[in-house]
Design a protein around this motif. Structure first.
Motif, PDB file in Angstrom:
ATOM      1  N   ILE A  32       0.772  -1.409   0.037  1.00 22.59           N
ATOM      2  CA  ILE A  32       0.404   0.110   0.092  1.00 22.59           C
ATOM      3  C   ILE A  32       0.927   1.333  -0.065  1.00 22.59           C
ATOM      4  O   ILE A  32       0.658   2.145  -0.777  1.00 22.59           O
ATOM      5  CB  ILE A  32      -0.934   0.135   1.010  1.00 22.59           C
ATOM      6  N   CYS A  33       2.030   1.447   0.820  1.00 19.01           N
ATOM      7  CA  CYS A  33       2.743   2.321   0.912  1.00 19.01           C
ATOM      8  C   CYS A  33       3.626   2.729  -0.272  1.00 19.01           C
ATOM      9  O   CYS A  33       3.859   3.770  -0.605  1.00 19.01           O
ATOM     10  CB  CYS A  33       3.743   2.295   2.303  1.00 19.01           C
ATOM     11  N   LYS A  34       3.829   1.675  -1.239  1.00 26.04           N
ATOM     12  CA  LYS A  34       4.886   1.796  -2.304  1.00 26.04           C
ATOM     13  C   LYS A  34       3.689   2.522  -3.049  1.00 26.04           C
ATOM     14  O   LYS A  34       4.186   3.256  -4.147  1.00 26.04           O
ATOM     15  CB  LYS A  34       5.001   0.304  -2.963  1.00 26.04           C
TER      16      LYS A  34
ATOM     17  N   VAL B 212       9.404   2.383   4.339  1.00 24.80           N
ATOM     18  CA  VAL B 212       8.652   3.585   3.711  1.00 24.80           C
ATOM     19  C   VAL B 212       9.615   4.897   3.668  1.00 24.80           C
ATOM     20  O   VAL B 212      10.181   5.162   4.924  1.00 24.80           O
ATOM     21  CB  VAL B 212       7.383   3.985   4.306  1.00 24.80           C
ATOM     22  N   PRO B 213       9.991   5.406   2.587  1.00 25.84           N
ATOM     23  CA  PRO B 213      10.869   6.562   2.409  1.00 25.84           C
ATOM     24  C   PRO B 213      10.289   7.711   3.453  1.00 25.84           C
ATOM     25  O   PRO B 213       9.037   8.006   3.423  1.00 25.84           O
ATOM     26  CB  PRO B 213      11.050   7.046   1.075  1.00 25.84           C
TER      27      PRO B 213
ATOM     28  N   ILE C  41       3.703  11.993   6.070  1.00 27.86           N
ATOM     29  CA  ILE C  41       3.276  13.169   6.591  1.00 27.86           C
ATOM     30  C   ILE C  41       2.586  13.045   7.976  1.00 27.86           C
ATOM     31  O   ILE C  41       1.763  12.107   8.106  1.00 27.86           O
ATOM     32  CB  ILE C  41       2.685  13.823   5.587  1.00 27.86           C
ATOM     33  N   TYR C  42       3.156  13.959   8.847  1.00 31.46           N
ATOM     34  CA  TYR C  42       2.408  13.898  10.269  1.00 31.46           C
ATOM     35  C   TYR C  42       1.182  14.763  10.440  1.00 31.46           C
ATOM     36  O   TYR C  42       1.523  16.004   9.947  1.00 31.46           O
ATOM     37  CB  TYR C  42       3.136  14.256  11.432  1.00 31.46           C
ATOM     38  N   ILE C  43      -0.124  14.195  10.512  1.00 28.16           N
ATOM     39  CA  ILE C  43      -1.276  15.149  10.825  1.00 28.16           C
ATOM     40  C   ILE C  43      -1.941  14.476  12.097  1.00 28.16           C
ATOM     41  O   ILE C  43      -2.129  13.433  12.018  1.00 28.16           O
ATOM     42  CB  ILE C  43      -2.153  15.207   9.796  1.00 28.16           C
ATOM     43  N   PRO C  44      -2.034  15.363  12.990  1.00 29.50           N
ATOM     44  CA  PRO C  44      -2.817  14.676  14.323  1.00 29.50           C
ATOM     45  C   PRO C  44      -4.302  14.174  14.148  1.00 29.50           C
ATOM     46  O   PRO C  44      -4.756  14.755  13.172  1.00 29.50           O
ATOM     47  CB  PRO C  44      -2.611  16.019  15.344  1.00 29.50           C
TER      48      PRO C  44
END
Length: 737
Positions: A132-134, A156-157, A162-165
């Motif tokens: 999925i991440c690819k 995963v590179p 991306i961090y979103i709370p």
């Protein structure tokens, strides 16, 4: 721009669906500033019907594979960007594997939000999430812990992550008013909400209450939420009954209130606004995201929690307090401390409330909108591959490690339980013939010392199983008892294949002499063969022998007679639209065109080549029509004018397909067959219907096939041998270009 979400959705009672609804509604409220429209592809659980709101335009029944594929067509035709809300349990198949074929067919950018990231996933869980991440352009997580796990466990590179709370509602109601509305004035309110299950640790709070109530008799502990649907399905209300009995035993009936409801947003906000202390007593640290915890912070509650991953991260800097897993005394002390010190309690609430204002749904929605815009406008857009990049350097190194694991002094064990030999099933001639073939190939191609050491074991097994009349027995029990009087013609043909290959590749004269003796002892049985595949395997073995001795006219004539039997079958079954040897496609199909194409070198007959190429093209149009290999499954096969059986697909058929295209290239010199050979081989590495690798990088083995639930994780001899023979064939051909 149109964005389509794939998720569960309200009114289905699911935290992921609630999350998606909150995010989408918040995004709609700021739509005047950005030209974005939103739709939802909703995932339905088995047997349920819901009255979905208008934004739900497409519904997938969780376990219906075909609907995932239909959904991909709808999304491609409708949207500019797709958002996947991922949680393993909401998608069909093993570890939610059914979502992979849908995502692989997308021609638009994919943004993935991960609601679970496991530190110690199962093989399938890791494989599914890695794929999925690819395919994703961006991967959104809600904790910094998840960022590290994605890099370390799933490769995963960092630039993708991306961090979103987790978002929270905008709370307007004051605590006093909320308590009045709920008729809880003059009470110290403790609250836990969300789906109920044993991993929530609610008994820890109940057991901590007696000490606290002795000082604060006005405490009310509210457990708000239904039993989790999965728990209900397997265990019923056993856990809730346990908690209720515990409350009775501790005489806490006046202090503990169970509200067995999936409460709406308005009601939830009232309870959160009213509570003094919110508690998450979870018993396992491996929880990467907790929407309930985020909501409690957003409400400005004083939060107490066990130190699971999200809690440790979210409650730092004075936003809450931690106590140990199942630490009854520690929780009692914290409750007593805070309820006895209004100043501390107020400090916690104010700190939490200030942070909560930074993560409201409108603010979180803006961050997502920015991702959608940047993703769609980016130069790189995820598109399905039109063809596979021909790059041998990306393949794992050749290894006989798993074959050695399955081999003892008698031969190779035919079946495995996961990656371990299943001794109960014993041995078979088919697999020992294949094992001899790959040991010969590997020693010739790589000078692999392990191949040389294993070779005599397999040759010895074949010798032990040959009867005085030249035929072979097939099956041998683990205690070395014969399990049949005579083996199948398929096993006979596979033995001849391996023995024929031995003529030109035997590493010493002793092996050659024994192989020569067995081969010619069996020759007397060639003319009596009737199984079309047994004949095909035998023809291939004869072809290898003729490479060693091309002037054996008697053997050439025997082969010509066998070829004629196959052509006769073709003439009986073939029609204008069905160019095949039987009225169905069953197992190891490509072996039939292969034997014709391979024999063409020794038989100067245009008819043989014509039928070989015609039947190869017919098969190719069925199994390679989508740009990747989708072989006929063994559940129901493919009967003429009926549906193709998609599962279970087995590595044996892939090997035959690789060999068929390789032989077509050797015969014609047309490089299109090289690409088709490589595309077929990449079935082992995820270029297949379920978009997942069958090669196990840890064990160096190959899984037994693609089933309707996912990958059959057993790694038997046939599967790994098929992979290794295909690997070596591809390696040899490309190295010789």
């Amino acid at each position: 721009m149109k964005v389509v979400y794939i998720s569960t959705y309200v009114p289905r009672e699911c935290g992921i669906g609630t999350f998606t609804n909150n995010l989408l509604e918040s995004a709609k409220n700021i739509i005047q500033e950005v030209d974005i429209d939103y739709e939802v592809v909703a995932i339905n659980d088995a047997g349920q019907l819901y009255q979905y709101p208008p934004e739900v335009k497409f519904i997938i029944q969780q376990e219906n594979q075909e609907e995932y594929l239909t959904a991909s067509d709808y999304i491609n035709d409708t949207a500019n960007c797709c958002v996947l809300e991922h949680e393993y349990g909401i998608f069909g198949g093993q570890s939610g594997i059914y979502i992979l074929p849908l995502l692989s067919r997308l021609r638009i950018p994919l943004v993935v939000t991960l609601h679970t990231v496991l530190e110690k996933p199962s093989y399938n869980e890791r494989a599914v999430l890695t794929e999925i991440c690819k395919m994703a352009s961006s991967v959104v997580v809600m904790s910094n812990k998840a960022i590290g796990l994605l890099q370390r466990v799933y490769n995963v590179p960092i630039e993708k992550i991306i961090y979103i709370p987790h978002g929270v509602p905008v709370f307007h109601q004051q605590q006093v008013a909320a308590k009045e509305d709920l008729n809880l004035m003059n009470k110290e309110i403790l609250l836990t909400f969300g789906f109920i299950g044993r991993n929530k640790g609610i008994e820890t709070v109940i057991k901590a209450l007696p000490k606290v109530i002795s000082r604060f008799p006005n405490i009310r502990y509210i457990v708000l939420g239904k039993t989790h649907p999965n728990v209900l399905k397997h265990s019923g209300e056993e856990y809730r009954a346990y908690l209720e009995n515990l409350v009775d035993q501790l005489s806490l009936n006046k202090h503990v209130l169970f509200i067995n409801e999936f409460i709406d947003q308005e009601g939830l906000l009232s309870y959160l606004s009213a509570c003094d202390i919110y508690i998450t007593p979870y018993i396992n640290e491996a929880q990467i995201t907790s929407g309930t915890l985020s909501y409690a912070i957003g409400a400005g509650a004083a939060v107490l929690s066990t130190p699971y991953w999200h809690a440790k991260e979210l409650l730092k800097d004075g936003k809450g307090r931690l106590f140990g897993f199942k630490d009854i005394d520690g929780l009692s002390s914290l409750l007593t401390e805070l309820l006895g010190d209004p100043t501390k309690l107020k400090e916690l609430r104010e700190t939490a409330s200030y942070y909560g204002q930074q993560i409201t749904w409108p603010k979180v929605a803006e961050k997502y909108i920015n991702i959608f815009n940047s993703t769609v406008n980016a130069v790189h857009i995820h598109t399905p591959k039109k063809s596979v990049e021909l790059n041998l350097e990306k393949l794992p190194a050749f290894s006989l490690e798993h074959i050695k694991r399955l081999t003892n002094h008698v031969g190779i064990i035919q079946h495995a339980t996961y990656a371990l030999p299943n001794y109960k099933e014993g041995y078979c001639l088919d697999d020992n013939a294949r094992a001899l073939l790959i040991s010969l190939m590997a020693y010739k191609e790589y000078k692999d010392p392990m191949a040389l050491s294993l070779m005599p074991t397999y040759l010895g097994y074949i010798h032990y199983m040959q009867r005085t009349d030249g035929k072979f027995q097939n099956f041998l029990s683990f205690n070395n008892g014969f399990l049949d009087k005579i083996g199948s013609e398929d096993s006979f043909g596979r033995a001849i294949w391996a023995l024929g290959y031995l003529f030109n590749t035997a590493p010493c004269d002793g092996y050659y002499q024994l192989g020569n003796e067995m081969f010619f002892k069996a020759v007397q049985n060639f003319d009596s063969l009737r199984s079309i595949r047994g004949i095909a395997y035998t023809i291939i073995g004869i072809c290898f022998y003729l490479e060693y001795n091309p002037n054996d006219e008697g053997m050439i004539e025997r082969m010509r007679n066998l070829i004629q039997q196959i052509i006769n079958e073709y003439n009986i079954s073939a029609t204008e639209r069905w160019h095949w040897f039987e009225p169905l496609l069953a197992y190891d199909n490509a072996i039939l065109p292969l034997c014709l194409l391979q024999s063409a070198k020794f038989l100067n007959d245009d008819t043989i080549i014509s039928i070989g190429l015609k039947t190869m093209t017919f098969l190719e149009n069925i199994i390679l029509k989508n740009g990747y290999l989708s072989i006929v499954g063994n559940q129901k096969w493919y009967h003429k004018d009926k549906n193709i059986s998609k599962f279970g697909q087995q590595p044996l058929d892939v090997l035959a397909t690789v060999l068929m295209f390789d032989q077509a290239f050797q015969l014609t010199g047309q490089k299109e067959y090289l690409e088709k050979m490589y595309i077929s081989f990449m079935w082992f590495f995820g270029e297949n219907d379920l978009r997942i690798s069958l090669y196990d990088y840890e064990t160096k083995g190959c899984c037994d096939g693609l089933e309707n639930y996912g990958v059959n994780r057993n790694q038997g001899a046939e599967s790994t041998l098929s992979y290794l023979i295909a690997y070596t064939t591809v390696h040899k051909t490309f190295n010789n270009l």
